[in-house]
Design an enzyme around this catalytic site. Structure first.
Site, PDB file in Angstrom:
ATOM      1  N   HIS A  52     -14.544  12.844  63.796  1.00  0.00           N
ATOM      2  CA  HIS A  52     -15.661  12.557  64.704  1.00  0.00           C
ATOM      3  C   HIS A  52     -15.177  12.265  66.133  1.00  0.00           C
ATOM      4  O   HIS A  52     -14.450  11.292  66.359  1.00  0.00           O
ATOM      5  CB  HIS A  52     -16.436  11.336  64.204  1.00  0.00           C
ATOM      6  CG  HIS A  52     -16.786  11.413  62.749  1.00  0.00           C
ATOM      7  ND1 HIS A  52     -17.754  12.252  62.275  1.00  0.00           N
ATOM      8  CD2 HIS A  52     -16.293  10.777  61.661  1.00  0.00           C
ATOM      9  CE1 HIS A  52     -17.852  12.121  60.959  1.00  0.00           C
ATOM     10  NE2 HIS A  52     -16.972  11.234  60.554  1.00  0.00           N
ATOM     11  N   SER A  75     -14.416  18.040  66.119  1.00  0.00           N
ATOM     12  CA  SER A  75     -15.101  17.005  65.359  1.00  0.00           C
ATOM     13  C   SER A  75     -15.223  17.482  63.921  1.00  0.00           C
ATOM     14  O   SER A  75     -15.165  18.672  63.641  1.00  0.00           O
ATOM     15  CB  SER A  75     -16.483  16.731  65.936  1.00  0.00           C
ATOM     16  OG  SER A  75     -17.029  15.603  65.273  1.00  0.00           O
ATOM     17  N   SER A  80     -21.798  14.248  65.172  1.00  0.00           N
ATOM     18  CA  SER A  80     -21.168  12.955  65.440  1.00  0.00           C
ATOM     19  C   SER A  80     -20.476  12.840  66.799  1.00  0.00           C
ATOM     20  O   SER A  80     -20.035  11.760  67.181  1.00  0.00           O
ATOM     21  CB  SER A  80     -20.148  12.644  64.338  1.00  0.00           C
ATOM     22  OG  SER A  80     -19.114  13.607  64.346  1.00  0.00           O
ATOM     23  N   ASP A 127     -10.429  14.290  58.541  1.00  0.00           N
ATOM     24  CA  ASP A 127     -11.457  13.344  58.094  1.00  0.00           C
ATOM     25  C   ASP A 127     -12.458  14.131  57.258  1.00  0.00           C
ATOM     26  O   ASP A 127     -13.289  14.861  57.801  1.00  0.00           O
ATOM     27  CB  ASP A 127     -12.151  12.704  59.306  1.00  0.00           C
ATOM     28  CG  ASP A 127     -13.190  11.658  58.894  1.00  0.00           C
ATOM     29  OD1 ASP A 127     -13.591  11.620  57.719  1.00  0.00           O
ATOM     30  OD2 ASP A 127     -13.619  10.880  59.763  1.00  0.00           O
ATOM     31  N   GLU A 188      -8.503  10.556  56.433  1.00  0.00           N
ATOM     32  CA  GLU A 188      -9.240   9.351  56.817  1.00  0.00           C
ATOM     33  C   GLU A 188     -10.180   8.797  55.747  1.00  0.00           C
ATOM     34  O   GLU A 188     -10.308   7.595  55.585  1.00  0.00           O
ATOM     35  CB  GLU A 188     -10.070   9.705  58.067  1.00  0.00           C
ATOM     36  CG  GLU A 188     -11.029   8.640  58.567  1.00  0.00           C
ATOM     37  CD  GLU A 188     -10.365   7.586  59.422  1.00  0.00           C
ATOM     38  OE1 GLU A 188      -9.155   7.682  59.661  1.00  0.00           O
ATOM     39  OE2 GLU A 188     -11.067   6.650  59.843  1.00  0.00           O
ATOM     40  N   ASN A 213      -7.354   6.325  53.788  1.00  0.00           N
ATOM     41  CA  ASN A 213      -8.552   5.603  53.327  1.00  0.00           C
ATOM     42  C   ASN A 213      -8.188   4.406  52.453  1.00  0.00           C
ATOM     43  O   ASN A 213      -8.806   3.354  52.554  1.00  0.00           O
ATOM     44  CB  ASN A 213      -9.472   6.546  52.553  1.00  0.00           C
ATOM     45  CG  ASN A 213     -10.754   5.861  52.126  1.00  0.00           C
ATOM     46  OD1 ASN A 213     -11.576   5.493  52.968  1.00  0.00           O
ATOM     47  ND2 ASN A 213     -10.913   5.639  50.827  1.00  0.00           N
ATOM     48  N   LYS A 218      -8.111  -0.141  55.807  1.00  0.00           N
ATOM     49  CA  LYS A 218      -9.085   0.917  56.120  1.00  0.00           C
ATOM     50  C   LYS A 218     -10.330   0.724  55.254  1.00  0.00           C
ATOM     51  O   LYS A 218     -11.353   0.242  55.699  1.00  0.00           O
ATOM     52  CB  LYS A 218      -8.453   2.302  55.957  1.00  0.00           C
ATOM     53  CG  LYS A 218      -9.210   3.401  56.709  1.00  0.00           C
ATOM     54  CD  LYS A 218     -10.480   3.795  55.997  1.00  0.00           C
ATOM     55  CE  LYS A 218     -11.270   4.867  56.689  1.00  0.00           C
ATOM     56  NZ  LYS A 218     -12.480   5.213  55.930  1.00  0.00           N
ATOM     57  N   ASP A 222     -13.308  -0.694  57.439  1.00  0.00           N
ATOM     58  CA  ASP A 222     -14.139   0.350  58.066  1.00  0.00           C
ATOM     59  C   ASP A 222     -15.328   0.691  57.163  1.00  0.00           C
ATOM     60  O   ASP A 222     -16.501   0.592  57.571  1.00  0.00           O
ATOM     61  CB  ASP A 222     -13.195   1.536  58.324  1.00  0.00           C
ATOM     62  CG  ASP A 222     -13.819   2.875  58.612  1.00  0.00           C
ATOM     63  OD1 ASP A 222     -14.888   3.190  58.079  1.00  0.00           O
ATOM     64  OD2 ASP A 222     -13.189   3.658  59.351  1.00  0.00           O
ATOM     65  N   ASN A 223     -15.040   1.052  55.907  1.00  0.00           N
ATOM     66  CA  ASN A 223     -16.115   1.485  55.012  1.00  0.00           C
ATOM     67  C   ASN A 223     -17.122   0.354  54.800  1.00  0.00           C
ATOM     68  O   ASN A 223     -18.317   0.593  54.682  1.00  0.00           O
ATOM     69  CB  ASN A 223     -15.548   1.923  53.653  1.00  0.00           C
ATOM     70  CG  ASN A 223     -14.485   3.016  53.786  1.00  0.00           C
ATOM     71  OD1 ASN A 223     -13.840   3.127  54.822  1.00  0.00           O
ATOM     72  ND2 ASN A 223     -14.287   3.797  52.752  1.00  0.00           N
ATOM     73  N   CYS A 227     -19.774  -0.092  58.219  1.00  0.00           N
ATOM     74  CA  CYS A 227     -21.145   0.308  57.848  1.00  0.00           C
ATOM     75  C   CYS A 227     -22.106  -0.867  57.973  1.00  0.00           C
ATOM     76  O   CYS A 227     -23.288  -0.684  58.258  1.00  0.00           O
ATOM     77  CB  CYS A 227     -21.168   0.877  56.429  1.00  0.00           C
ATOM     78  SG  CYS A 227     -20.310   2.468  56.309  1.00  0.00           S
ATOM     79  N   HIS A 333     -20.072  11.069  53.358  1.00  0.00           N
ATOM     80  CA  HIS A 333     -19.443  12.048  54.252  1.00  0.00           C
ATOM     81  C   HIS A 333     -20.210  13.357  54.378  1.00  0.00           C
ATOM     82  O   HIS A 333     -20.341  13.903  55.463  1.00  0.00           O
ATOM     83  CB  HIS A 333     -18.004  12.329  53.831  1.00  0.00           C
ATOM     84  CG  HIS A 333     -17.276  13.148  54.855  1.00  0.00           C
ATOM     85  ND1 HIS A 333     -16.780  12.597  56.014  1.00  0.00           N
ATOM     86  CD2 HIS A 333     -17.024  14.476  54.930  1.00  0.00           C
ATOM     87  CE1 HIS A 333     -16.232  13.560  56.752  1.00  0.00           C
ATOM     88  NE2 HIS A 333     -16.365  14.695  56.108  1.00  0.00           N
ATOM     89  N   HIS A 383     -18.991   3.366  63.870  1.00  0.00           N
ATOM     90  CA  HIS A 383     -18.534   1.970  63.780  1.00  0.00           C
ATOM     91  C   HIS A 383     -18.037   1.450  65.133  1.00  0.00           C
ATOM     92  O   HIS A 383     -17.557   2.229  65.955  1.00  0.00           O
ATOM     93  CB  HIS A 383     -17.362   1.851  62.810  1.00  0.00           C
ATOM     94  CG  HIS A 383     -17.655   2.271  61.408  1.00  0.00           C
ATOM     95  ND1 HIS A 383     -18.913   2.421  60.907  1.00  0.00           N
ATOM     96  CD2 HIS A 383     -16.812   2.546  60.386  1.00  0.00           C
ATOM     97  CE1 HIS A 383     -18.839   2.777  59.635  1.00  0.00           C
ATOM     98  NE2 HIS A 383     -17.575   2.871  59.305  1.00  0.00           N
ATOM     99  N   SER A 391      -8.492   1.237  61.245  1.00  0.00           N
ATOM    100  CA  SER A 391      -8.384   2.555  60.584  1.00  0.00           C
ATOM    101  C   SER A 391      -7.381   3.438  61.313  1.00  0.00           C
ATOM    102  O   SER A 391      -6.508   4.058  60.706  1.00  0.00           O
ATOM    103  CB  SER A 391      -9.731   3.264  60.596  1.00  0.00           C
ATOM    104  OG  SER A 391     -10.703   2.482  59.976  1.00  0.00           O
ATOM    105  N   GLN A 395      -3.824   5.517  60.732  1.00  0.00           N
ATOM    106  CA  GLN A 395      -3.660   6.956  60.975  1.00  0.00           C
ATOM    107  C   GLN A 395      -2.378   7.234  61.764  1.00  0.00           C
ATOM    108  O   GLN A 395      -1.610   8.131  61.426  1.00  0.00           O
ATOM    109  CB  GLN A 395      -4.851   7.512  61.772  1.00  0.00           C
ATOM    110  CG  GLN A 395      -6.062   7.855  60.942  1.00  0.00           C
ATOM    111  CD  GLN A 395      -5.868   9.132  60.116  1.00  0.00           C
ATOM    112  OE1 GLN A 395      -4.791   9.735  60.085  1.00  0.00           O
ATOM    113  NE2 GLN A 395      -6.913   9.512  59.414  1.00  0.00           N
TER     114      GLN A 395
END
Ligand code: NAI
Length: 462
Positions: A52, A75, A80, A127, A188, A213, A218, A222-223, A227, A333, A383, A391, A395
Site C-alpha cells: 500500500h 501498491s 489504498s 504485501d 507483510e 507478519n 507485527k 499492526d493487525n 485495526c 486482505h 493504520h 511493522s 520489514q
C-alpha cells in the site's frame, strides 16, 4: 519519459509535509537509518516493493534507500494509495507506480513496471503476495508448465494472465531470469504468508522468504491495535454513521478481528462476533462479545465487517436478508470475503469514491465500502504511523537479513529471531514514555533467561 505513474506529482510538497510528521511517529525506522545509514547494508539490493503506497510506506521506502537499496514500488491494492505520498516518492527520484482508484489491469501493469530495473530486480518486499505470484506464475507459464498457481480472485485472473502474456512477448525468458535472480522475499501480511507456506509445501518456492507478519511486533500490534484505530476511521469517513448503539457483526476473531471488535465497541457499537475456531470463539466470548452465527445476526445488525482472510464469508443469501441501509465492509486482505461479484447485476448508486449503495431485490439497500476491498485503506488512510513503524522496522530487518545472509537460508519460510522482535519493540518505547524494568541477575537465572533477553521461550504466545 518519467519513470513513474502517479496521480499528480504536484502533490509532492503536501506528501512531504505529512512524511515529516510521520517520521516523528516512526522511531523504529528512524533508528535504523541512524544505525545503518553509514554502513549501507542494502547496497546492491534492487528491491521491488508491492505494498500500500501510503505516507507510512513512503517513510519505509526512504529508509530502504538510506540503507543503500535501489527501490521501485507499486501498491498492492487498487484503492489504498495516498496520491500525495506517491507524488513525494516520485519527486524524490524513486520510481513508483500507484494511483488511488487504479484498475485491475493497471494494478498488474504497475507491478510489472516496478520489476523493470535496468539490471533486474533481486529482492521482493511483498504485501499479500502479488509480486511473488507474478514472477512465479509467469515463470511457470513461460516454462510451459500445465499446473499453474492459484490466483486469489477470479476478477484478477484475466488481468494477470494478460500482463504475463504481454511481458513474455516483449522480453522472452524474462520471468525465468527474474525468478532466478531473486534472493528472497519479505512478506507483510497473514494472507501473503499463507500463500508462501502453501507454495513451500508444494515445493514451488525457489527462494527464502521471511514471514514478517508473525513477528510478535507485527501481527500482535499492526493487525490488532492498527485495526483498532483504522477500522472505525474507515467506516466514519465513508458513511458518517452514528456508531454508538448500532449492532455490528465482526466475522473472524483472529488478530484483525480482535482489533476490529475493539474498534467498534470503543465507538459505542454493540458487537457480535462469528468464528469457526473454538479457541477464538471462546476468546471473543470471554472478552465480552456475543458469539453468534451470521445467519442468526444477519437480519438485525447494522454493520457487517469481515476480517477472516477467507473467501465467501458474507454471501449473497446473507446480503438479501440484511435490513435497509446495512453497512457492509471487509478489512481482510482480499475482496473475496464478501460475494461482491454476485451483486453486480443489482442496481448500484455510487455515493462517492469507494462508497456504493446497492439495491437488493427486496428493495432494501446496502452500503458497500471499497467494493469489498480492505476498507481501512480504501475509505481511510490505513493504520497510524506509530504502529506501522513496528511493522516496517521488521520489514527492513528482514530485507537486511535476506540480502546480507541470504546464502545461509535454503528456500523456505522463516521468521526473524526473537532478539530482533524484542529490538523492534524496544525501539518504540521511548516515544511513548515507557520505562522498562531491568531484570536482576538472580531473577534472570531463576526464570532461565539472560538479563539482556530474549525474555521468553519460542513457544510463548503473548
Ligand atoms: P487470523 O488468522 O489471525 O484471523 C482470521 C480469523 O478468521 C481466524 O481466527 C479464523 O478462525 C477466522 N475465520 C476463518 N474463516 C471464518 C469464517 N468463515 N467465519 C468466521 N471466522 C472465520 O488472521 P489475521 O491476522 O487476523 O488477518 C486476517 C486478514 O486481514 C488477512 O487477510 C490479513 O492479511 C489481513 N490484514 C489486514 C490488515 C489491514 O490493515 N486491513 C492488517 C493486517 C492483516
Amino acid at each position: 519519459m518519467s519513470d513513474y505513474v502517479v496521480k499528480d506529482v504536484d502533490l509532492a510538497a503536501y506528501g512531504r509535509r505529512e512524511m515529516d510528521i510521520a517520521e516523528t511517529e516512526m522511531p523504529g525506522l528512524m533508528a535504523l537509518r541512524e544505525e545503518f545509514g553509514e554502513a549501507k547494508p542494502l547496497a546492491g539490493a534492487r528491491i521491488v516493493g508491492s505494498l500500500h503506497m501510503t505516507i507510512q510506506t513512503a517513510v519505509l521506502i526512504e529508509t530502504l534507500v538510506a540503507l543503500g537499496a535501489d527501490v521501485r514500488w507499486a501498491s498492492c491494492n487498487i484503492f489504498s494509495t495516498q496520491d500525495h505520498a506517491a507524488a513525494a516518492i516520485a519527486a524524490g527520484g524513486t520510481p513508483v507506480f500507484a494511483v488511488k482508484g487504479q484498475s485491475l489491469v493497471e494494478h498488474w501493469d504497475y507491478l510489472d513496471r516496478s520489476f523493470q530495473f535496468a539490471d533486474g530486480a533481486n529482492m521482493i518486499l511483498d504485501d499479500g503476495g502479488d509480486a511473488t505470484l507474478y514472477i512465479l506464475l509467469g515463470a511457470r507459464v513461460e516454462g510451459g508448465e500445465t499446473e499453474l498457481l492459484d490466483v486469489p480472485t477470479s476478477e484478477e485472473e484475466e488481468a494477470i494472465f494478460a500482463q504475463i502474456r504481454q511481458r513474455m512477448e516483449e522480453s522472452p525468458g524474462w520471468f525465468t531470469r527474474t525468478r532466478d535472480a531473486i534472493r528472497g522475499v519479505s512478506e507483510e501480511t497473514t494472507t501473503g504468508v499463507h500463500r508462501l507456506y502453501d507454495l513451500h509445501r508444494k515445493g514451488l518456492l525457489p527462494f527464502p522468504a521471511i514471514n514478517v507478519n508473525d513477528s510478535v511486533t507485527k501481527s500482535k500490534f499492526d493487525n490488532k491495535y492498527g485495526c483498532k484505530e483504522s477500522l472505525v476511521d474507515g467506516i466514519r469517513r465513508a458513511t458518517d454513521t452514528m456508531m454508538a448503539g448500532k449492532v455490528a457483526v465482526v466475522c473472524g476473531y483472529g488478530d484483525v478481528g480482535k482489533g476490529s471488535a475493539a474498534s467498534l465497541s470503543g465507538a459505542g457499537a454493540r458487537v457480535k462476533v462469528t468464528e469457526v475456531d473454538p479457541i477464538c470463539a471462546l476468546q471473543a466470548a470471554m472478552d465480552g462479545y456475543e458469539v453468534v452465527t451470521l445467519e442468526d445476526a444477519v437480519e438485525t445488525a447494522d454493520i457487517f465487517i469481515t476480517t477472516t482472510g477467507n473467501r465467501d464469508v458474507i454471501r449473497i443469501e446473507h446480503m438479501r436478508e440484511m435490513k435497509d441501509m446495512a453497512i457492509v465492509g471487509n478489512i481482510g486482505h482480499f475482496d473475496n470475503e464478501i460475494q461482491v461479484a454476485s451483486l453486480r447485476n443489482h442496481k448500484w448508486t455510487n455515493v462517492k469514491d469507494q462508497v456504493d449503495m446497492i439495491e437488493m431485490p427486496s428493495g432494501n439497500r446496502i452500503i458497500l465500502l471499497s467494493q469489498g476491498r480492505l476498507l481501512n485503506l480504501g475509505n481511510a488512510t490505513g493504520h497510524p504511523s506509530f504502529v506501522m513503524s513496528a511493522s516496517f522496522t521488521n520489514q527492513v530487518l528482514a530485507q537486511i537479513e535476506l540480502w546480507t545472509k541470504g546464502d545461509d537460508y535454503k528456500p523456505g519460510v522463516y521468521i526473524l529471531p526473537k532478539h530482533l522482535d524484542e529490538k523492534v519493540a524496544r525501539l518504540h518505547l521511548a516515544r511513548i514514555g515507557v520505562k522498562l524494568t531491568e531484570l536482576r541477575k538472580e531473577q534472570a537465572d531463576y526464570i532461565g533467561v539472560t538479563v539482556a533477553g530474549p525474555f521468553k521461550p519460542e513457544h510463548y504466545r503473548y
